[in-house]
Design an enzyme around this catalytic site. Structure first.
Site, short mmCIF file in Angstrom:
data_model
loop_
_atom_site.label_atom_id
_atom_site.label_comp_id
_atom_site.label_asym_id
_atom_site.label_seq_id
_atom_site.Cartn_x
_atom_site.Cartn_y
_atom_site.Cartn_z
N ALA A 114 0.84 -1.20 0.00
CA ALA A 114 0.00 0.00 0.00
C ALA A 114 0.87 1.25 0.00
O ALA A 114 1.93 1.28 0.62
CB ALA A 114 -0.92 0.00 1.22
N GLU A 156 3.78 -5.24 8.06
CA GLU A 156 2.89 -4.28 8.72
C GLU A 156 3.12 -4.13 10.22
O GLU A 156 2.95 -3.03 10.77
CB GLU A 156 1.43 -4.66 8.44
CG GLU A 156 0.95 -4.41 7.03
CD GLU A 156 1.30 -5.53 6.05
OE1 GLU A 156 0.86 -5.46 4.89
OE2 GLU A 156 2.03 -6.47 6.45
#
Length: 253
Positions: free
Chosen positions: A63, A131
């Site tokens: 992302a 993440e």
């Protein structure tokens, strides 16, 4: 050839090639790119027999962190939902999907590759879900799909330690279908695609449904809710800020 800003679409002899085309951003996904991929898959020619997804020298960094840095809760929710639709589309579209990976497939990039039926990797490729190092968790099906493919212990090890697997390690873990010399993944993917395109489309679709049936029962609702909770937390904001500012994060739980 057709280009939808960040995705270049070509079709040849029943093979639909989707090239992630944001090289300046290392093919990081923003909402436009996610939606462009979904549109290309949903709007594919009826004669499409195989889909190949590639990213050039660098598959995808995941992302676009600039989206997270803006701190807009609604925007993060929107891209997370759209990305969930994308990975579900990849995993359920009734034709084989091959991801040709060079460089790195990280975060959302890895989650997109995980949704494909085959991953062909250059031997210098790396895979990972980093993440946790940002104070977040994967939110595009990564916790669920990775666990389904490698088991809970290996998935927890990879996610909690933000591990990056080499192409060879991915092959051993069953995540990667084939490893080829660096730079050769796309050519090999097309070679496999041409072979698949000569097979019975109905038989291949039936195999995909039968083998990937459990993908249709994966529940991402908790994963997405946790991502949104962490995004709004002090650690989540700190992790993203530290990444952007290129400094160690000061996590306080």
């Amino acid at each position: 050839m057709n280009s939808d800003l960040s995705v270049t679409v070509t079709v040849d002899a029943g093979v639909l090639h989707l090239l992630l085309d944001r090289p300046a951003k290392r093919n990081a996904f923003d909402l436009g790119m996610v939606r462009a991929l979904t549109r290309a898959l949903d709007g594919r020619d009826p004669e499409t027999r195989v889909v190949v997804i590639s990213g050039g020298d660098f598959f995808s960094a995941g992302a676009d962190i600039a989206v997270y840095r803006r701190g807009d809760h609604g925007e993060i929710g929107e891209i997370t939902r759209a990305a969930g639709t994308l990975v579900d589309t990849i995993s359920t579209v009734p034709v084989p999907v091959i991801a040709a990976v060079e460089g790195m497939a990280l975060g959302g990039g890895f989650e997109v590759a995980l949704a494909a039926d085959f991953i062909v990797a250059g031997d210098t490729a790396k895979f990972g879900l980093p993440e946790v190092s940002l104070g977040l968790i994967p939110g595009w099906g990564g916790t669920q799909r990775l666990t389904a493919q490698v088991g809970s212990r290996k998935a927890k090890q990879m996610i909690m330690f933000a591990q990056r697997l080499s192409a060879a390690e991915g092959l051993t873990a069953g995540l990667v279908s084939e490893v080829v010399p660096a730079g050769g993944s796309l050519a090999r993917a097309f070679e496999l695609a041409r072979r698949l395109a000569d097979s019975s489309a109905t038989a291949l679709a039936a195999v995909k449904v039968a083998v990937s049936g459990r993908d249709r029962t994966l529940d991402y609702s908790h994963e997405r809710a946790e991502l949104m909770r962490l995004f709004a937390s002090r650690d989540g904001r700190e992790g993203v800020a530290a990444f952007v500012e290129k400094r160690p994060a000061d996590f306080r739980g």
